[in-house]
Each structure stands twice: as structure tokens, then as C-alpha cells.
Scaffold this motif. Structure first.
Motif, PDB file in Angstrom:
ATOM      1  N   GLU A   1       0.832  -1.206   0.000  1.00  0.00           N
ATOM      2  CA  GLU A   1       0.000   0.000   0.000  1.00  0.00           C
ATOM      3  C   GLU A   1       0.869   1.260   0.000  1.00  0.00           C
ATOM      4  O   GLU A   1       0.539   2.255  -0.653  1.00  0.00           O
ATOM      5  CB  GLU A   1      -0.922  -0.014   1.211  1.00  0.00           C
ATOM      6  N   ALA A   2       1.973   1.205   0.739  1.00  0.00           N
ATOM      7  CA  ALA A   2       2.868   2.368   0.807  1.00  0.00           C
ATOM      8  C   ALA A   2       3.828   2.430  -0.376  1.00  0.00           C
ATOM      9  O   ALA A   2       4.448   3.472  -0.623  1.00  0.00           O
ATOM     10  CB  ALA A   2       3.665   2.324   2.105  1.00  0.00           C
ATOM     11  N   GLY A   3       3.974   1.310  -1.086  1.00  0.00           N
ATOM     12  CA  GLY A   3       4.876   1.289  -2.226  1.00  0.00           C
ATOM     13  C   GLY A   3       6.338   1.278  -1.848  1.00  0.00           C
ATOM     14  O   GLY A   3       7.185   1.827  -2.571  1.00  0.00           O
ATOM     15  N   ILE A   4       6.673   0.639  -0.697  1.00  0.00           N
ATOM     16  CA  ILE A   4       8.070   0.562  -0.277  1.00  0.00           C
ATOM     17  C   ILE A   4       8.393  -0.877   0.098  1.00  0.00           C
ATOM     18  O   ILE A   4       7.500  -1.726   0.220  1.00  0.00           O
ATOM     19  CB  ILE A   4       8.373   1.511   0.902  1.00  0.00           C
ATOM     20  N   SER A   5       9.666  -1.148   0.316  1.00  0.00           N
ATOM     21  CA  SER A   5      10.115  -2.471   0.722  1.00  0.00           C
ATOM     22  C   SER A   5      10.701  -2.408   2.131  1.00  0.00           C
ATOM     23  O   SER A   5      10.924  -1.313   2.678  1.00  0.00           O
ATOM     24  CB  SER A   5      11.181  -2.991  -0.247  1.00  0.00           C
ATOM     25  N   LEU A   6      10.967  -3.563   2.695  1.00  0.00           N
ATOM     26  CA  LEU A   6      11.582  -3.613   4.026  1.00  0.00           C
ATOM     27  C   LEU A   6      12.907  -2.864   4.047  1.00  0.00           C
ATOM     28  O   LEU A   6      13.252  -2.203   5.029  1.00  0.00           O
ATOM     29  CB  LEU A   6      11.809  -5.064   4.448  1.00  0.00           C
ATOM     30  N   GLN A   7      13.654  -2.956   2.957  1.00  0.00           N
ATOM     31  CA  GLN A   7      14.972  -2.313   2.904  1.00  0.00           C
ATOM     32  C   GLN A   7      14.892  -0.799   2.939  1.00  0.00           C
ATOM     33  O   GLN A   7      15.892  -0.122   3.211  1.00  0.00           O
ATOM     34  CB  GLN A   7      15.726  -2.768   1.638  1.00  0.00           C
ATOM     35  N   ASP A   8      13.718  -0.224   2.690  1.00  0.00           N
ATOM     36  CA  ASP A   8      13.538   1.228   2.733  1.00  0.00           C
ATOM     37  C   ASP A   8      13.289   1.750   4.143  1.00  0.00           C
ATOM     38  O   ASP A   8      13.268   2.970   4.355  1.00  0.00           O
ATOM     39  CB  ASP A   8      12.359   1.645   1.847  1.00  0.00           C
ATOM     40  N   LEU A   9      13.083   0.852   5.097  1.00  0.00           N
ATOM     41  CA  LEU A   9      12.697   1.263   6.439  1.00  0.00           C
ATOM     42  C   LEU A   9      13.888   1.752   7.251  1.00  0.00           C
ATOM     43  O   LEU A   9      15.040   1.400   6.994  1.00  0.00           O
ATOM     44  CB  LEU A   9      12.038   0.092   7.176  1.00  0.00           C
ATOM     45  N   ASP A  10      13.574   2.542   8.287  1.00  0.00           N
ATOM     46  CA  ASP A  10      14.594   2.991   9.237  1.00  0.00           C
ATOM     47  C   ASP A  10      14.706   2.058  10.430  1.00  0.00           C
ATOM     48  O   ASP A  10      15.771   1.955  11.042  1.00  0.00           O
ATOM     49  CB  ASP A  10      14.262   4.410   9.733  1.00  0.00           C
ATOM     50  N   ALA A  11      13.605   1.387  10.765  1.00  0.00           N
ATOM     51  CA  ALA A  11      13.625   0.493  11.933  1.00  0.00           C
ATOM     52  C   ALA A  11      12.391  -0.390  11.913  1.00  0.00           C
ATOM     53  O   ALA A  11      11.390  -0.090  11.249  1.00  0.00           O
ATOM     54  CB  ALA A  11      13.663   1.297  13.229  1.00  0.00           C
ATOM     55  N   LEU A  12      12.481  -1.482  12.660  1.00  0.00           N
ATOM     56  CA  LEU A  12      11.356  -2.387  12.849  1.00  0.00           C
ATOM     57  C   LEU A  12      11.023  -2.425  14.333  1.00  0.00           C
ATOM     58  O   LEU A  12      11.872  -2.788  15.157  1.00  0.00           O
ATOM     59  CB  LEU A  12      11.683  -3.784  12.328  1.00  0.00           C
ATOM     60  N   ALA A  13       9.810  -2.026  14.679  1.00  0.00           N
ATOM     61  CA  ALA A  13       9.374  -2.002  16.073  1.00  0.00           C
ATOM     62  C   ALA A  13       8.451  -3.182  16.346  1.00  0.00           C
ATOM     63  O   ALA A  13       7.750  -3.661  15.452  1.00  0.00           O
ATOM     64  CB  ALA A  13       8.654  -0.697  16.383  1.00  0.00           C
ATOM     65  N   TYR A  14       8.441  -3.623  17.583  1.00  0.00           N
ATOM     66  CA  TYR A  14       7.617  -4.772  17.946  1.00  0.00           C
ATOM     67  C   TYR A  14       7.094  -4.622  19.372  1.00  0.00           C
ATOM     68  O   TYR A  14       7.712  -3.959  20.217  1.00  0.00           O
ATOM     69  CB  TYR A  14       8.423  -6.076  17.829  1.00  0.00           C
ATOM     70  N   GLY A  15       5.946  -5.234  19.611  1.00  0.00           N
ATOM     71  CA  GLY A  15       5.415  -5.279  20.964  1.00  0.00           C
ATOM     72  C   GLY A  15       6.190  -6.295  21.779  1.00  0.00           C
ATOM     73  O   GLY A  15       6.134  -7.493  21.513  1.00  0.00           O
TER      74      GLY A  15
END
Length: 233
Positions: free
Chosen positions: A50-64
Motif C-alpha cells: 500500500e505504501a509502495g516501499i520495501s523492508l529495505q527502505d525502512l529505518d527500523a522495525l518495532a515490535y510489541g
């Protein structure tokens, strides 16, 4: 800072994914207590597409990071670690209880929140939070796992009115009936990943990230997992 953060959470009955790209949010939420492993990755794929990006475009991965269901917390952190490892992303663990507090503010405007998640075994995961002017939260006391009767015995009335959130208030309504705190009911029961992403933004700005191998769950009651009854988690 225009951060791109993917957040996932399976620590409670809520299965939740959110992607924050600057001020734009893409999210999926579904109450699915027994289907987290089936639903969470398709949700991740949906928000990224939906956002048109990939995981590699992210700055961080947050989790509960918990507390919550032992099984749910393990599922969430395991999937988060796999995604972060594959994309070489730093990780940010966010308290389930803090995320519910932020959810309460988002939905009701509450700035003083008393969180209680049903921890089974006649106990709740408990914490009280106060919102700061910058949108972050401070914990009043510490997160803990405790019988509601102990809270009734030790918590006195103060000058604040506390929004009560989480499944513990309903599960132990009779026990909490005598609690001295001034409080108001809310419909907020579960954390949602959009609130985890919001809180993770503050941690990312401070540089508070960890490598995949250093990410860890918070159980609060990890020393008594053997006491769980079959089918309760």
C-alpha cells in the motif's frame, strides 16, 4: 525527522501491523487469538504494498515486546527478528502496556492511564502512565504482574482521574471494585501497532535501537511459565 517504521504486535488477542512513513500511516488490526502466525505476514505485505516501499527502505522495525501472552509475545518477536535480519534493520521494543496507554490517548484524549491486562492465574499485568507534553509517556511506578487485591490494598486515591484500559478490568471487575483510584471506563482493551510505531519514533530519535540478536521479550512472569494451564495461552 521523517521516519519509516514498521511495527508488529501479537502479544495479546489483537494481531496488528502498522507502517509509519512520516505523517502517513498504514495499518491492519484483527482480533485473532489463535491465528497470529497465519495473519501477521500477509498484513506486513499489505501495508508495504500500500505504501509502495520495501523492508529495505525502512529505518527500523518495532515490535510489541510484552508483557502479554507468552506464546503471542514469542511469535511477535520471532517474526520481527526474521524480518529485521533479512533487511538488516535495527529493532525497537515497545511495552505492550505503554502502547495501550497511547491507544487510550488517541481514542479518548486520556493523559493519565491505568493499564491492566489479564495475566491469568488471578493476576494482571499492571502499569500507570502519564503523558508528557511532547507526546511521550512516563511510567508511574513500574510495570509488574500482581493480583488485583494487592493493588486494592496498596494504591490510594490521588489527584488524578485514571482512564482504565486493558482486559484485566473486565476479567477482575469484582476485585477492582474497591480500588481507591479515581477512574473512568474506556473501550480500549488491546494495543495496536500504530501506537507502537508512534512510541518507537521517540526511541529512534534518541538512537535507542538494538541489533536483532539483542532484541528480547518482556514477560514479567517468566519464572513461572511452567504453571500455565493447557490451552490458557
Amino acid at each position: 525527522m521523517s521516519a519509516k517504521i514498521l511495527a508488529i504486535d501479537t502479544a495479546t488477542e489483537m494481531c496488528s501491523v502498522a507502517l509509519m512513513v512520516g505523517d502517513t500511516l498504514y495499518s491492519r488490526n484483527e482480533i485473532a487469538p489463535r491465528d497470529h502466525t497465519k495473519k501477521i505476514l500477509p498484513m506486513v505485505d499489505e501495508v508495504l504494498k500500500e505504501a509502495g516501499i520495501s523492508l529495505q527502505d525502512l529505518d527500523a522495525l518495532a515490535y510489541g515486546q510484552g508483557p502479554g501472552s507468552f506464546t503471542g509475545v514469542r511469535i511477535g518477536i520471532g517474526i520481527a527478528q526474521g524480518l529485521a535480519l533479512g533487511a538488516d534493520l535495527p529493532m525497537i521494543g515497545i511495552s505492550t502496556l505503554a502502547a495501550i496507554a497511547q491507544n487510550a490517548y488517541r481514542q479518548t484524549g486520556a493523559t493519565h492511564v491505568a493499564t491492566a491486562i489479564d495475566a491469568r492465574m488471578s493476576e494482571v499485568y499492571w502499569a500507570q502512565y502519564q503523558r508528557q507534553q511532547d507526546g511521550s509517556w512516563i511510567t508511574i511506578g513500574e510495570e509488574c504482574v500482581v493480583p488485583p487485591s494487592d493493588l486494592v490494598a496498596h494504591l490510594g486515591q490521588d489527584e488524578f482521574t485514571w482512564a482504565q484500559v486493558g482486559t484485566g478490568w473486565q476479567a477482575y471487575a469484582q476485585d477492582f471494585a474497591e480500588l481507591a483510584l479515581n477512574r473512568i471506563e474506556t473501550p480500549v482493551l488491546y494495543p495496536e501497532s500504530q501506537d507502537i510505531a508512534f512510541l518507537a519514533k521517540f526511541e529512534l530519535e534518541k538512537g535507542n535501537t538494538v541489533a536483532v540478536e539483542d532484541s528480547s521479550p518482556v514477560y514479567l512472569r517468566d519464572t513461572v511459565t511452567w504453571k500455565k494451564l493447557p490451552g490458557r495461552e
